[in-house]
Write an enzyme that holds these catalytic residues in place. Structure first.
Site, PDB file in Angstrom:
ATOM      1  N   ALA A 315     -37.965 -55.019  20.432  1.00 16.55           N
ATOM      2  CA  ALA A 315     -36.968 -55.738  21.221  1.00 16.55           C
ATOM      3  C   ALA A 315     -37.604 -56.920  21.949  1.00 16.55           C
ATOM      4  CB  ALA A 315     -36.317 -54.792  22.219  1.00 16.55           C
ATOM      5  N   PRO A 316     -36.866 -58.031  22.101  1.00 19.02           N
ATOM      6  CA  PRO A 316     -37.396 -59.185  22.833  1.00 19.02           C
ATOM      7  C   PRO A 316     -37.721 -58.815  24.279  1.00 19.02           C
ATOM      8  CG  PRO A 316     -35.391 -59.750  21.625  1.00 19.02           C
ATOM      9  CD  PRO A 316     -35.519 -58.266  21.564  1.00 19.02           C
ATOM     10  N   GLY A 317     -38.654 -59.541  24.872  1.00 23.42           N
ATOM     11  CA  GLY A 317     -39.022 -59.298  26.260  1.00 23.42           C
ATOM     12  C   GLY A 317     -40.470 -58.877  26.382  1.00 23.42           C
ATOM     13  N   ILE A 318     -40.902 -58.678  27.615  1.00 21.27           N
ATOM     14  CA  ILE A 318     -42.276 -58.253  27.880  1.00 21.27           C
ATOM     15  C   ILE A 318     -42.428 -56.787  27.485  1.00 21.27           C
ATOM     16  CG2 ILE A 318     -44.012 -57.909  29.684  1.00 21.27           C
ATOM     17  CD1 ILE A 318     -42.700 -60.246  31.193  1.00 21.27           C
ATOM     18  N   ARG A 319     -43.438 -56.499  26.737  1.00 20.70           N
ATOM     19  CA  ARG A 319     -43.658 -55.126  26.264  1.00 20.70           C
ATOM     20  C   ARG A 319     -43.879 -54.183  27.450  1.00 20.70           C
ATOM     21  NH1 ARG A 319     -47.941 -54.636  21.560  1.00 20.70           N
ATOM     22  NH2 ARG A 319     -46.252 -55.799  20.519  1.00 20.70           N
ATOM     23  N   GLY A 320     -43.190 -53.042  27.424  1.00 18.23           N
ATOM     24  CA  GLY A 320     -43.296 -52.094  28.522  1.00 18.23           C
ATOM     25  C   GLY A 320     -44.582 -51.293  28.492  1.00 18.23           C
ATOM     26  N   MET A 321     -44.947 -50.748  29.651  1.00 21.01           N
ATOM     27  CA  MET A 321     -46.156 -49.934  29.761  1.00 21.01           C
ATOM     28  C   MET A 321     -45.879 -48.459  29.511  1.00 21.01           C
ATOM     29  SD  MET A 321     -48.202 -51.675  32.961  1.00 21.01           S
ATOM     30  CE  MET A 321     -46.788 -51.919  34.036  1.00 21.01           C
ATOM     31  N   LYS A 336     -35.236 -46.593  22.702  1.00 21.02           N
ATOM     32  CA  LYS A 336     -36.381 -46.520  23.611  1.00 21.02           C
ATOM     33  C   LYS A 336     -37.133 -45.207  23.385  1.00 21.02           C
ATOM     34  CE  LYS A 336     -35.481 -48.188  27.781  1.00 21.02           C
ATOM     35  NZ  LYS A 336     -34.844 -48.430  29.103  1.00 21.02           N
ATOM     36  N   ASP A 371     -26.202 -46.723  31.403  1.00 18.62           N
ATOM     37  CA  ASP A 371     -26.158 -45.349  30.912  1.00 18.62           C
ATOM     38  C   ASP A 371     -26.939 -45.265  29.602  1.00 18.62           C
ATOM     39  OD1 ASP A 371     -25.548 -42.702  30.889  1.00 18.62           O
ATOM     40  OD2 ASP A 371     -23.450 -42.939  30.327  1.00 18.62           O
TER      41      ASP A 371
END
Length: 578
Positions: A315-321, A336, A371
């Site tokens: 998904a676009p955006g900053i990669r999560g930790m 997710k 949600d």
């Protein structure tokens, strides 16, 4: 297994669902009393209790079935016959669609979410699509302006079951007429009429009258939120008549309505006309049938997948930790997966992350938290996965993936509505759009805090922008209750050198939060800093947060509005006397 046991098992599952939905309706039917008594804490508890009913009753049925079968294993043919008998029970059953989802849930609990095939489960419904196009009893009542709109609205309000006194019924009716006249014009209004749902929709501190405004040029939503004064008198706060406004009221970031719906499919079909942008899953979600909404969400995913040639990508955006997030480019959901290992600064477990997501499911989301639907053993065809994403999945979540050759199985994931990450949105907008986004962000923080939710990580990347321009929080791994946080002022430096030191000159304990530090993360962009200081400077003061904590501890439940303050009648028209 003895012959005839299949029918007994099918009947046991359906009876279990009957019991579950009976309790669901029982809890829902108490909404009017809770509203009239202004028992807002009971409203919150009832919402949590109703969410838990489904899984509780699935567990009861599973235990019954284990007793019936003496714990013996069943073969594939036996299971097919059980489903066949169950299907035969549904044609005259009023809640057939949710009964199918309940069957699926029982099966998944019994077989640990394995062998999830269309032969064994109701992947798609066995019943005709939109069976309740014609319904066995009216869901709504028509009101025509034979003697004018004042008389019509007086009849509508007088028909309501609420037993409290009205603060000023005549005033509210004139406000509504003024709004409708401004919206439609006098001539169109005179040729229009209302269709009003028989049941009120309760949520938070409001009872919503939901109707359809049927005009010469088409059908519009007609929504009236009914609130109470501090003295317990009723008043109508606004009138909403656009599909965009209705979509926000029934949005995916809000708590489920309490609305008495013995025929949920019929109610969903009735709502569809005034909520054309909502999917079937979103409509079921809005009326509290969240487990069936999960079924419908999965069906929508399958239908989309069958009609596209896309591959899953990160998904676009900053990669999560903590989370690995992927999507289909044209699909409006994201998937997710909790990573096997988190970044060093994330000192938490996967169990903690799942608990945070469950907290959000049960809590009042105040229109500011998305949600989610939770899935186990989710199957993906490898041909639908881009090489880059496959590499990332194996790198970050290998412990949750089983390779089946042409498919992979992801042991656990969440599906959530896709939004534009706020950090990306802020990079792309200027002027009024930028101002609106910062105002929305601050309002989201305030409303979450008032609902006893502290986001933890308040960076822009953890928020998304919906198609209506609303800012919604969607990264829950650091979420906690406001009352668990210790909001502190940064002590003044002892010496000038303190401010230059790499370590703080003051002690920091777990749970300590220093709101002054928010300014460093949120105001670094010179376009954004002045807007923040103008609209949300109080978010940088510890005393602001402590004052909110005090209100929460005193038991105060804040009002939550699913519309802008400027839309309230008291703001638009003032205290005009009639």
């Amino acid at each position: 297994m003895p012959r005839g046991l299949e029918l007994l098992i099918a009947q046991t599952i359906l009876q279990g669902f009957d019991a579950q939905y009976g309790r669901f309706l029982e809890v829902t039917s108490g909404a009017q009393q809770r509203f009239e008594q202004a028992d807002w804490h009971a409203v919150q508890q009832a919402m949590k209790n109703r969410i838990h009913l489904y899984d509780h009753h699935v567990g009861l049925v599973v235990e019954q079935l284990r007793c019936i079968t003496n714990g013996q294993s069943t073969d594939a043919e036996f299971l097919l016959r059980v489903k066949e008998h169950y299907t035969r029970l549904l044609p005259d059953y009023p809640r057939f669609e949710i009964a199918e989802s309940f069957f699926n849930s029982v099966y998944c609990r019994l077989f640990d979410h394995r062998s999830l095939t269309p032969e064994r489960l109701f992947i798609f419904s066995s019943q005709p699509e939109r069976r309740f196009r014609t319904i066995p009893r009216p869901l709504a009542k028509d009101f025509h302006p034979d003697h004018g709109w004042e008389s019509l609205l007086m009849r509508v309000i007088s028909d309501l079951p609420l037993r409290l006194h009205w603060q000023n019924k005549s005033r509210d009716i004139h406000y509504i007429i003024r709004h409708l006249t401004e919206t439609l014009g006098p001539e169109n209004l005179s040729k229009s009429h209302l269709q009003v749902a028989n049941e009120l929709f309760y949520r938070n501190k409001a009872a919503w009258l939901v109707g359809k405004l049927i005009t010469p040029s088409g059908t519009l939503p007609f929504l009236l939120p009914i609130h109470q004064t501090d003295d317990g008198e009723l008043f109508i706060d606004t009138c909403l008549t656009t599909t965009a406004e209705a979509s926000i009221v029934f949005g995916f970031a809000r708590s489920y309505f309490m609305v008495y719906a013995p025929l949920p499919a019929a109610l969903v079909e009735w709502l569809r006309e005034i909520l054309p942008g909502k999917t079937t899953a979103e409509l079921y979600m809005a009326i509290g049938c969240q487990k069936h909404a999960k079924t419908e969400s999965y069906r929508e995913y399958l239908v989309y997948l069958q009609g596209c040639n896309e591959q899953f990508i990160e998904a676009p955006g900053i990669r999560g930790m903590v989370m690995l997030v992927f999507t289909l480019p044209g699909f409006d959901r994201v998937f997710k997966v909790i990573k096997d290992k988190f970044a060093p600064q994330k000192e938490m477990s996967a169990a903690h992350v799942r608990a945070c997501y469950q907290l959000v499911k049960e809590h009042d989301r105040v229109g500011r938290m998305a949600d989610t639907q939770e899935f186990e053993n989710f199957v993906l065809e490898k041909r639908h996965i881009s090489p880059a994403l496959m590499e990332l999945l194996l790198q970050e979540a290998a412990e949750k993936i089983t390779d089946l050759g042409e498919q992979i199985v992801i042991r656990h994931l969440y599906i959530e509505r896709r939004m534009v990450p706020l950090n990306i949105w802020l990079e792309q907008v200027e002027g009024q759009q930028l101002r609106d986004a910062i105002e929305e962000y601050g309002n989201a923080i305030r409303q979450l805090a008032a609902a006893n939710i502290f986001p933890g990580d308040m960076l822009f990347k953890n928020f998304g922008v919906t198609r209506h321009g609303r800012v919604v929080f969607y990264d829950y791994d650091e979420i906690c209750y406001m009352t668990e946080v210790n909001f502190r002022d940064i002590p003044p430096p002892r010496y000038p050198e303190d401010e230059l030191a790499s370590e703080p000159w003051y002690s920091v304990s777990p749970g300590d939060v220093f709101p002054e530090e928010f300014r460093h993360w949120l105001c670094a962009d010179p376009r954004i800093g002045p807007l923040f200081e103008e609209m949300h400077a109080d978010l940088f003061r510890a005393d602001y947060w402590r004052a909110l904590q005090n209100r929460i501890r005193e038991g105060h439940v804040e009002d939550v509005y699913a519309y802008r303050r400027r839309q309230r009648f008291s703001v638009r028209y003032g205290e005009m006397l009639f």
